[in-house]
Design a protein around this motif. Structure first.
Motif, PDB file in Angstrom:
ATOM      1  N   VAL A 139      47.639 -21.557  80.321  1.00 22.42           N
ATOM      2  CA  VAL A 139      47.721 -22.943  80.773  1.00 22.42           C
ATOM      3  C   VAL A 139      48.101 -23.808  79.579  1.00 22.42           C
ATOM      4  CG1 VAL A 139      46.450 -24.868  81.746  1.00 22.42           C
ATOM      5  CG2 VAL A 139      45.950 -22.564  82.514  1.00 22.42           C
ATOM      6  N   ARG A 140      49.065 -24.643  79.782  1.00 24.49           N
ATOM      7  CA  ARG A 140      49.402 -25.570  78.711  1.00 24.49           C
ATOM      8  C   ARG A 140      48.303 -26.612  78.663  1.00 24.49           C
ATOM      9  NH1 ARG A 140      51.070 -30.293  77.595  1.00 24.49           N
ATOM     10  NH2 ARG A 140      51.369 -31.023  79.701  1.00 24.49           N
ATOM     11  N   THR A 141      47.691 -26.767  77.537  1.00 25.49           N
ATOM     12  CA  THR A 141      46.584 -27.714  77.478  1.00 25.49           C
ATOM     13  C   THR A 141      46.929 -28.928  76.636  1.00 25.49           C
ATOM     14  OG1 THR A 141      45.551 -26.360  75.796  1.00 25.49           O
ATOM     15  CG2 THR A 141      44.794 -26.055  78.032  1.00 25.49           C
ATOM     16  N   LYS A 142      46.706 -28.828  75.333  1.00 25.50           N
ATOM     17  CA  LYS A 142      46.800 -30.075  74.576  1.00 25.50           C
ATOM     18  C   LYS A 142      48.180 -30.287  73.970  1.00 25.50           C
ATOM     19  CE  LYS A 142      42.300 -29.055  73.546  1.00 25.50           C
ATOM     20  NZ  LYS A 142      41.632 -28.209  72.614  1.00 25.50           N
ATOM     21  N   THR A 163      57.490 -24.685  81.244  1.00 17.89           N
ATOM     22  CA  THR A 163      58.414 -25.606  80.594  1.00 17.89           C
ATOM     23  C   THR A 163      57.563 -26.622  79.857  1.00 17.89           C
ATOM     24  OG1 THR A 163      59.914 -25.257  82.408  1.00 17.89           O
ATOM     25  CG2 THR A 163      60.372 -27.116  80.976  1.00 17.89           C
ATOM     26  N   GLU A 175      41.476 -23.101  92.322  1.00 15.78           N
ATOM     27  CA  GLU A 175      41.110 -22.719  90.966  1.00 15.78           C
ATOM     28  C   GLU A 175      40.061 -23.679  90.443  1.00 15.78           C
ATOM     29  OE1 GLU A 175      44.662 -22.720  88.668  1.00 15.78           O
ATOM     30  OE2 GLU A 175      45.707 -21.435  90.095  1.00 15.78           O
ATOM     31  N   ASP A 176      39.462 -23.293  89.330  1.00 14.60           N
ATOM     32  CA  ASP A 176      38.479 -24.179  88.733  1.00 14.60           C
ATOM     33  C   ASP A 176      39.190 -25.130  87.790  1.00 14.60           C
ATOM     34  OD1 ASP A 176      36.221 -23.374  90.045  1.00 14.60           O
ATOM     35  OD2 ASP A 176      36.000 -21.642  88.776  1.00 14.60           O
ATOM     36  N   HIS A 227      32.903 -25.143  82.145  1.00 14.46           N
ATOM     37  CA  HIS A 227      31.540 -24.619  82.130  1.00 14.46           C
ATOM     38  C   HIS A 227      31.086 -24.391  80.691  1.00 14.46           C
ATOM     39  CE1 HIS A 227      34.191 -21.255  81.952  1.00 14.46           C
ATOM     40  NE2 HIS A 227      33.226 -20.393  81.742  1.00 14.46           N
ATOM     41  N   CYS A 258      56.720 -31.513  82.869  1.00 16.46           N
ATOM     42  CA  CYS A 258      58.176 -31.609  82.896  1.00 16.46           C
ATOM     43  C   CYS A 258      58.725 -31.562  84.313  1.00 16.46           C
ATOM     44  CB  CYS A 258      58.798 -30.493  82.080  1.00 16.46           C
ATOM     45  SG  CYS A 258      58.391 -30.621  80.357  1.00 16.46           S
ATOM     46  N   ARG A 272      44.921 -16.879  83.052  1.00 21.17           N
ATOM     47  CA  ARG A 272      46.287 -17.368  83.101  1.00 21.17           C
ATOM     48  C   ARG A 272      46.526 -18.261  81.908  1.00 21.17           C
ATOM     49  NH1 ARG A 272      47.364 -20.335  88.308  1.00 21.17           N
ATOM     50  NH2 ARG A 272      47.184 -22.087  86.900  1.00 21.17           N
ATOM     51  N   GLN A 277      46.687 -22.043  76.339  1.00 19.29           N
ATOM     52  CA  GLN A 277      45.461 -21.274  76.234  1.00 19.29           C
ATOM     53  C   GLN A 277      45.352 -20.308  77.394  1.00 19.29           C
ATOM     54  OE1 GLN A 277      43.053 -25.004  75.459  1.00 19.29           O
ATOM     55  NE2 GLN A 277      41.726 -23.472  74.542  1.00 19.29           N
ATOM     56  N   ARG A 322      39.931 -27.833  82.317  1.00 15.30           N
ATOM     57  CA  ARG A 322      39.616 -26.439  82.600  1.00 15.30           C
ATOM     58  C   ARG A 322      38.514 -25.983  81.676  1.00 15.30           C
ATOM     59  NH1 ARG A 322      43.112 -23.436  85.678  1.00 15.30           N
ATOM     60  NH2 ARG A 322      44.951 -24.562  86.342  1.00 15.30           N
ATOM     61  N   ARG A 325      36.028 -26.061  94.118  1.00 13.63           N
ATOM     62  CA  ARG A 325      36.408 -24.908  94.918  1.00 13.63           C
ATOM     63  C   ARG A 325      35.195 -24.318  95.633  1.00 13.63           C
ATOM     64  NH1 ARG A 325      36.120 -19.546  93.329  1.00 13.63           N
ATOM     65  NH2 ARG A 325      35.178 -20.314  91.440  1.00 13.63           N
ATOM     66  N   LEU A 360      43.194 -19.010  79.956  1.00 14.83           N
ATOM     67  CA  LEU A 360      41.942 -19.476  80.548  1.00 14.83           C
ATOM     68  C   LEU A 360      41.692 -18.756  81.858  1.00 14.83           C
ATOM     69  CD1 LEU A 360      42.404 -23.304  80.048  1.00 14.83           C
ATOM     70  CD2 LEU A 360      40.923 -21.807  78.757  1.00 14.83           C
ATOM     71  N   PRO A 361      40.421 -18.569  82.174  1.00 19.14           N
ATOM     72  CA  PRO A 361      40.127 -17.949  83.465  1.00 19.14           C
ATOM     73  C   PRO A 361      40.512 -18.891  84.597  1.00 19.14           C
ATOM     74  CG  PRO A 361      38.113 -18.651  82.379  1.00 19.14           C
ATOM     75  CD  PRO A 361      39.219 -18.843  81.400  1.00 19.14           C
ATOM     76  N   VAL A 362      41.114 -18.322  85.617  1.00 22.36           N
ATOM     77  CA  VAL A 362      41.521 -19.127  86.772  1.00 22.36           C
ATOM     78  C   VAL A 362      40.290 -19.701  87.452  1.00 22.36           C
ATOM     79  CG1 VAL A 362      42.564 -18.996  89.035  1.00 22.36           C
ATOM     80  CG2 VAL A 362      43.682 -17.930  87.099  1.00 22.36           C
ATOM     81  N   ASN A 363      39.297 -18.848  87.619  1.00 21.90           N
ATOM     82  CA  ASN A 363      38.043 -19.313  88.192  1.00 21.90           C
ATOM     83  C   ASN A 363      36.936 -19.011  87.204  1.00 21.90           C
ATOM     84  OD1 ASN A 363      39.134 -20.243  90.575  1.00 21.90           O
ATOM     85  ND2 ASN A 363      39.103 -18.196  91.446  1.00 21.90           N
ATOM     86  N   LEU A 364      36.034 -19.936  87.104  1.00 22.02           N
ATOM     87  CA  LEU A 364      34.974 -19.811  86.118  1.00 22.02           C
ATOM     88  C   LEU A 364      34.219 -18.504  86.333  1.00 22.02           C
ATOM     89  CD1 LEU A 364      33.630 -23.459  86.158  1.00 22.02           C
ATOM     90  CD2 LEU A 364      35.344 -22.460  84.683  1.00 22.02           C
ATOM     91  N   GLY A 365      34.095 -17.748  85.282  1.00 24.86           N
ATOM     92  CA  GLY A 365      33.389 -16.484  85.394  1.00 24.86           C
ATOM     93  C   GLY A 365      34.238 -15.371  85.969  1.00 24.86           C
ATOM     94  N   THR A 387      38.675 -27.615  77.860  1.00 23.66           N
ATOM     95  CA  THR A 387      39.978 -28.057  77.404  1.00 23.66           C
ATOM     96  C   THR A 387      40.645 -28.855  78.519  1.00 23.66           C
ATOM     97  OG1 THR A 387      42.104 -27.334  76.568  1.00 23.66           O
ATOM     98  CG2 THR A 387      41.049 -25.903  78.139  1.00 23.66           C
ATOM     99  N   TYR A 388      41.525 -29.695  78.153  1.00 23.44           N
ATOM    100  CA  TYR A 388      42.285 -30.415  79.176  1.00 23.44           C
ATOM    101  C   TYR A 388      43.714 -30.627  78.727  1.00 23.44           C
ATOM    102  CZ  TYR A 388      41.170 -34.568  76.343  1.00 23.44           C
ATOM    103  OH  TYR A 388      41.030 -35.456  75.329  1.00 23.44           O
ATOM    104  N   SER A 389      44.591 -30.746  79.691  1.00 20.24           N
ATOM    105  CA  SER A 389      45.964 -31.120  79.385  1.00 20.24           C
ATOM    106  C   SER A 389      46.237 -32.461  80.034  1.00 20.24           C
ATOM    107  CB  SER A 389      46.934 -30.059  79.891  1.00 20.24           C
ATOM    108  OG  SER A 389      46.690 -29.800  81.242  1.00 20.24           O
TER     109      SER A 389
END
Lengths: 556, 817
Positions: free
Chosen positions: A147-150, A102, B207-208, B226, B273, A145, A133, B223, B159, A135-140, B232-234
């Motif tokens: 993810v709403r970012t900006k 949402t 999660e990272d 690395h 939201c 997934r 975007q 997120r 993590r 993005l990987p859930v875990n780095l590497g 990026t960030y929200s």
């Protein structure tokens, strides 16, 4: 393939209607969004292979859920943006919801996916755009997934259209603004591209001028307005406002039929012909001025063109009309008295062209016509024998304006990267002045300007003068004067005024810039002593905008 | 003689939850408190650090153990269930924050000041050596991150401990342990309207993803960090002011945030939201902590209160000790009825704080207006409070913060026995035209109801006498009876003599004494130059003296009979507090950055007691709280009947106690002792009887085991019953102890006398048998810890102990047979 959420988002379209479409990158499937559901259609068989209810899991949803925008990714994931402000990711083959975000409390209206399919931009009815975007859930890790970012808030009204370039997010809204927001992480260096750009006016000519008849034709989205300019008999000094002996007069308003927007329009230099074109039809009118009254008569039996015109241009002596058309072709119509027209010829580049022509420039002597097509190639045609004359050497940038000098038949071209070139049509080569400019380079301040030159005209009194303008400045380019270098001030008019005569001469350079009129929509020289400038105050149309979506703002 | 912090600053790095949600650990000054979530009672007080405790973390290997670090440079490992310090690691430098990692078994991370640089801190890992013994060195320091924030909220571990994040000002740095990669990101400070400095950071548990709070109220979720460029960030934005703390739920699906709005916000799935709110938590949230099983969450507020909140965001209960208010304007007042300390609590409230149970008894809403947490808003607050002698009447003064128009209100409250609370009796608007400086009751038991009068002094240069009138109008039944003034000076202090016949009022430089029957001015005293800061009458045998302190640094004692100055001393007295139950008066002076305490009798110019350098902070208020039972101290007679409490500038409540910390700790740990809840069985009766036994300390043994002071029969039985079987010595070994305990010992008859004697004799003062039980129990535990290391040696000592026990045993009962 068009989809338009026409009208306000509050008026719901009828159910079952397709509101948005998206092709699978491989071209095998189409998704079509409607109200409460979307369908996946197999292109080969033409059959609906999946129908997914988008608010199936919402219990007793009272409101309808309009799928305003949809995208089909190559992985088979369907991305839908709906009126509940959700962006949802579906596996269409299984018919399951993979993710739901949402993004806004108001409707999500538009959607665009990047080429790599790792980023999505969503426009909402509050004027905010959001980036999602992958993005990987875990780095590497392999698991990714969305993810709403900006979030970006550049618009005050609905964001009706968005686009995702590799390096920027582009959004267009109901508030008449086009915003290009570069993605800083994709930028290699700071520069022109790495700056947020906002455009309020299209980089096209919306005003045309009948010099002899002193008429101006304004193009609005649904109608045209014809005005007669006022005049004065007084003279005065710089800065004075002269009193008018004849007031400007609104002669006629010509409403376009149907919901289609007017794409282009033109008034002939004599002021007796008006042509305009919508997305589907081309219209030609004959204007008759009987004393104070003005009558418009539609020219019957105008040849049907498919597709219609992308640009209209009357010849200098108003006896023919050039219609820019698809595939690089230009149709030449002969205008007949008392009111008729005949298709004379179709000009086409010898090598063929897939893009449409979008700019035309006839010469004043009626001998030459320059046409720019979407592949940025400039073709010059000889109108006496309707033959292709030559092609201007290709330059890797879009042409924003061009004009042919009335006396020398030199073609002056302004590119969107702010370069200026002069091409001699008879000699089929760049002029020496142009070569000098190229070798020397233009002033940095000139090159770093924001908006492209939209119109070029010439001073009949002084052939060395070229008049140019963009949305924010008006420039008289004097070819006889030396070019400025980066160390001097580009906009030096105000400092020049304070200098004594001798010093002033030393400081003079080719660019004489005036920033008095902003935003500047149109400028043309009527005659030797008269220049017409059209300004469009931003508040004029801001006040006409519909009310934005009501939002509670903290602290207000 | 020990000064001790009773209730330290709220914070610093408070608050850890323990699974299975039964305990809240909370740092308070030099102590760590262990609260039970269910009963809201304090279970343990872990004391032993010599300075403020700055961080606590559960031992990731053993959740019943706790690491704590302190400014004194030590890390202690505790068994917090029993309140036993297991190990102490000395690091040597100030420790400002502590972190533990499940993956790093033998090391912890601490924040220390960087050597040679002021106000720069670094995160270092400390190798915890696995040595034998209690006191160990933790010297293996290796720097992980430089230039970190000093607060615990500024560093978080990601993590599974794969990376560490630190925020400071507008910079964020991430260090990946495996790849040895350090990424720095900074926010731009130019374009932003608000202050976007980082205020706190937490990491997603699964999660990272890094969540950061900012001073402008935004929360950023980072997120892809690395990548140096493609991070990026929200942003989540609800708070209008600084985000004080953040906490992720156990699975990371929910994020909790809190700030000055006193609202706990729950964000779902990182979506802006979907959010839930828990409003009206009373005061700004300073720390948020999640229990390890995710069932409960706990917030620590700036007013020193803990709220426990269910996972469905329902307020469950609150644990509140002394509420820290923004400013204690009322002073420290003792409620004569409950002996509770009364002072400003929540904004506009009066808190009644029980010193014995470290709990708030109740909070009385005086102002009765909604308090809005917003900077710059002028709101009414409680400024003065006074009780009548028996506690039936309470007078309060509230004023708004505006300087020009204070909007004064005087309220009189009558105690209602039925509802066990104060009820508003009279409200007087604008009792004075300017700020009220002081008020006091005259309430004499002998004179009956008529004697009840209230005197208020104001900066409008008058004092007013208020009495009760019989005809009850709706506004209440108190009205002004007399208005007095003296040369148009501002009245600053007032106080009644012990018998109520005289009223002393200070007017700037002058003290005036009035007859309280006729309101005649009897005499005046002054000690120029300097205004009078405090006045009080002597009590009991010294009731003919009037004591005054001037802001010019003089303490004067005037004789009311001769109307002459008896003595004066050059002392910058900031607090003057008479003991209501004795002649003693305590004066606290403030000179060259230290507070000193002087206790004196007005009749003697020589002080009874002097304590220089009581504390480094300025003491603002003091109060004598009557003891329930007079304390048995020969040395400090003036502390027999009452206990003296101080409140410092930083709102730390301190007291003077005659006992050492360790002794004080034992009674508090007693509460956990199991025997309290033993069912009544013949066996428990047997135990109960033995509880009164007092065994003499075996001095030889005391030398051998550091803390093992006493060993006696009945605890041995208890221990046999309560110690887990796997840590018990063999049954054959315990058998003799058990048998011994069942024997009737010689000391039984005169247990109490013996105890007293022992207390006199021994330097280590002994306690009652109850307390001793627990001490013994604890000590036995530690000895088991050691037992693991030195099994053979220990056994021999125990055997030695046994032998001595048997030797001392009372065999008289045999002869009776």
């Amino acid at each position: 393939m068009g989809c338009e959420p026409t009208g306000s988002h509050t008026e719901l379209p009828s159910p079952g209607r397709v509101l948005c479409l998206s092709w699978h990158p491989s071209g095998t499937h189409i998704v079509a969004g409607s109200i409460d559901f979307f369908r996946v259609i197999d292109v080969a068989s033409g059959q609906t292979v999946q129908r997914i209810m988008v608010n199936h899991h919402v219990e007793k949803a009272k409101r309808e859920c309009v799928v305003w925008a949809i995208a089909l990714l190559s992985s088979g994931t369907v991305v839908s943006a709906d009126s509940f402000g959700r962006v949802q990711f579906w596996d269409w083959e299984l018919g399951t919801l993979a993710e739901s975000h949402t993004v806004s409390t108001s409707a999500a209206l538009s959607l665009a996916v990047s080429e790599k399919e790792d980023s999505i931009i969503v426009g909402t009815s509050t004027g905010a755009t959001y980036q999602l975007q992958l993005l990987p859930v875990n780095l590497g890790g392999q698991e990714k997934r969305w993810v709403r970012t900006k979030p970006f808030q550049f618009h005050s009204h609905d964001v009706r259209a968005v686009a995702h370039s590799p390096t920027a997010l582009i959004s267009g809204g109901l508030d008449a603004q086009l915003v290009i927001r570069p993605l800083m992480e994709k930028m290699q260096k700071k520069g022109y591209d790495a700056v947020l750009r906002k455009f309020t006016f299209p980089h096209r000519r919306l005003v045309s001028c009948a010099r002899k008849a002193r008429l101006l034709l304004f193009q609005f989205s649904q109608y045209l307005e014809l005005w007669r300019l006022g005049s004065t008999e007084e003279t005065g000094k710089d800065g004075e406002v002269l009193s008018l002996c004849r007031m400007p007069e609104h002669l006629v308003q010509l409403k376009s039929k149907g919901p289609e927007h007017i794409y282009c329009s033109c008034v002939s230099p004599c002021g007796t012909w008006i042509g305009y074109s919508t997305a589907s039809r081309f219209h030609l009118y004959r204007v008759r001025c009987d004393g104070d009254g003005v009558s418009l008569r539609k020219v019957p039996k105008v040849p049907k063109l498919l597709p219609p015109a992308y640009q209209l241009q009357f010849s200098a002596n108003s006896d023919s009309l050039f219609v820019a058309s698809a595939r690089g072709s230009v149709h030449v119509f002969q205008l007949l008295e008392p009111g008729g027209c005949k298709h004379l010829h179709t000009l086409q580049p010898p090598s063929g062209c897939s893009e449409a022509v979008y700019l035309l420039a006839p010469s004043a002597d009626g001998h030459w016509l320059a046409a720019v097509s979407g592949d940025w190639a400039i073709h010059i045609y000889n109108l006496k024998c309707f033959k292709h004359h030559c092609m201007v050497p290709a330059y890797n940038c879009a042409v924003s304006a061009l004009a042919i000098h009335p006396s020398t038949n030199n073609l002056v071209i302004a590119y969107s990267d702010q370069q200026l070139l002069e091409f001699s049509i008879p000699e089929k080569q760049y002029t020496s002045w142009s070569r000098a400019v190229q070798s020397r380079g233009l002033h940095r301040a000139w090159l770093e300007r924001d908006s492209p030159i939209t119109h070029i005209t010439f001073n009949p009194k002084n052939p060395a003068h070229i008049l140019l303008h963009d949305t924010y400045l008006l420039c008289v380019l004097d070819k006889s004067l030396p070019l400025p270098d980066d160390s001097t001030l580009l906009m030096n008019q105000s400092t020049l005024k304070q200098l004594p005569e001798t010093a002033r001469k030393r400081q003079l350079h080719a660019f004489k810039i005036c920033k008095k009129f902003q935003p500047l929509l149109f400028m043309d020289l009527l005659d030797e002593n008269c220049l017409v400038v059209v300004e469009r105050p931003i508040m004029d149309f801001k006040t006409q905008l519909p009310l934005p979506v009501q939002q509670k703002k903290f602290g207000t | 003689f020990f000064t001790e912090r009773v209730f330290g600053r709220s914070c610093p790095e408070g608050l850890r939850y323990v699974s299975p949600c039964r305990y809240v650990l909370y740092v308070s000054g030099d102590f760590v408190k262990v609260y039970s979530v269910n009963t809201e009672e304090i279970l343990r007080l872990l004391g032993g650090h010599a300075d403020l405790v700055t961080g606590i973390q559960l031992n990731p290997q053993n959740h019943m153990q706790l690491y704590s670090c302190s400014l004194d440079g030590t890390i202690k490992l505790w068994d917090f269930m029993d309140g036993i310090p297991i190990k102490t690691f000395t690091v040597g430098t100030k420790l400002l924050a502590l972190y533990t990692l499940a993956s790093a078994e033998d090391s912890v991370f601490v924040v220390i000041p960087k050597k040679g640089e002021r106000d720069t801190f670094q995160l270092v890992s400390v190798e915890l050596t696995k040595g034998i013994g209690q006191d160990l060195e933790g010297k293996e320091l290796s720097v992980v991150l430089d230039d970190v924030g000093a607060s615990m909220k500024h560093i978080a571990f990601g993590r599974e401990g794969t990376y560490v994040v630190s925020v400071k000002d507008v910079n964020l740095q991430v260090y990946f342990f495996k790849r040895k990669l350090l990424n720095r990101f900074s926010l731009s400070t130019v374009k932003t309207k608000g202050d976007n400095r980082f205020s706190c950071v937490v990491c997603h548990p699964k999660e990272d993803c890094i969540a950061t709070g900012h001073a402008d109220g935004k929360i950023r979720l980072w997120r892809n960090f690395h990548h140096k460029k493609e991070y990026t960030y929200s942003t989540l934005h609800w708070h209008h002011d600084i985000v004080m703390d953040l906490a992720f739920s156990v699975e990371g699906t929910r994020l909790l945030s809190g700030g000055v709005e006193s609202v706990l916000v729950q964000w779902h799935n990182e979506s802006s939201c979907q959010k839930d709110f828990l409003p009206r938590l009373g005061s700004p949230i300073e720390y948020i902590s999640m229990s390890s099983d995710g069932v409960l969450c706990c917030t620590l507020h700036t007013d020193n209160r803990l709220s426990i909140i269910n996972s469905n965001l329902r307020f469950s209960r609150s644990i509140q000790g002394l509420i820290k208010s923004r400013d204690v304007k009322t002073g420290l007042v003792v409620d004569p009825r409950t002996k509770a300390l009364v002072l400003n609590g929540e904004p506009g409230h009066l808190q009644f704080y029980s010193l014995q149970s470290d709990q708030q008894l109740f909070s009385l809403d005086i102002v009765q207006r909604q308090y809005i947490h917003q900077a710059g808003l002028k709101q009414s607050d409680l400024v003065k409070v006074a009780f009548s002698a028996r506690g039936t009447w309470l007078a309060t003064v509230e004023e708004s913060e505006e300087v020009t128009d204070p909007e004064l209100q005087l309220k009189l409250w009558l105690y209602n026995e039925e509802i066990q609370s104060f009820e508003l009796n009279t409200r007087i608007n604008t009792p004075h035209d300017n700020h009220i400086t002081d008020l006091c009751f005259r309430d004499m038991d002998e004179l009956g109801e008529d004697s009840l009068i209230l005197v208020t002094t104001g900066r409008d240069c008058v004092f007013k006498v208020w009495v009760m009138v019989e005809d009850t109008d709706p506004e209440g039944n108190w009205s002004c009876d007399f208005v007095g003034s003296y040369h148009n000076y501002q009245a600053t202090n007032c106080c009644f003599s012990e018998d109520g016949s005289l009223l002393a009022i200070s007017f700037e430089e002058t003290v005036t004494v009035w007859d309280s029957l006729t309101w005649d001015l009897k005499c005046t005293f002054c000690h120029p130059p300097g205004n009078i800061r405090n006045i009080c009458f002597g009590r009991l045998t010294c009731s003919k003296y009037l004591i005054g302190a001037t802001d010019y640094g003089f303490l004067c004692c005037w004789n009311l009979l001769t109307c002459a100055l008896e003595w004066s001393a050059h002392l910058n007295v900031v607090v003057l507090q008479p003991d209501p139950l004795s002649e003693h008066i305590a004066a606290v002076s403030w000179l060259s950055k230290e507070s000193s305490l002087f206790v004196f009798k007005p009749s003697e110019p020589r002080p009874v007691y002097i304590q220089r350098n009581l504390c480094k902070e300025k003491i603002r208020l003091a109060a004598f709280v009557p003891r329930d039972e007079p304390e048995n101290t020969e040395k400090y007679l003036w502390l027999r009947k009452s206990q003296l409490f101080f409140l410092t500038d930083t709102q730390e409540l301190m007291t003077l106690s005659t006992k050492s910390l360790e002794e004080r700790l034992t009674p508090s740990s007693k509460q956990l002792a199991v025997e309290e809840s033993l069912p009544v069985t013949p066996f428990s009766l047997l135990l109960g009887k033995h509880r009164h036994q007092q065994a003499q300390e075996d001095t030889d043994l005391g030398k051998l085991v550091v803390h093992n002071k006493q060993e006696q029969a009945s605890p041995a039985v208890k221990e046999l019953l309560h110690t887990p079987a796997h840590v018990l010595p063999s049954a054959s070994f315990l058998c003799t102890i058990f048998i011994n305990s069942l024997l009737i010992s010689k000391e039984n008859k005169s247990a109490e006398e013996v105890a007293d004697e022992v207390e006199m004799e021994s330097e280590k003062a002994e306690d009652d048998s109850d307390e001793e039980d627990v001490t013994a129990m604890e000590q036995e535990d530690t000895s088991h810890m050691e037992l693991l290391g030195e099994m053979t040696c220990k056994l021999s000592k125990s055997q030695e102990k046994e032998l001595q026990k048997i030797r001392k045993m009372d065999y008289s009962w045999l002869s009776a047979l």
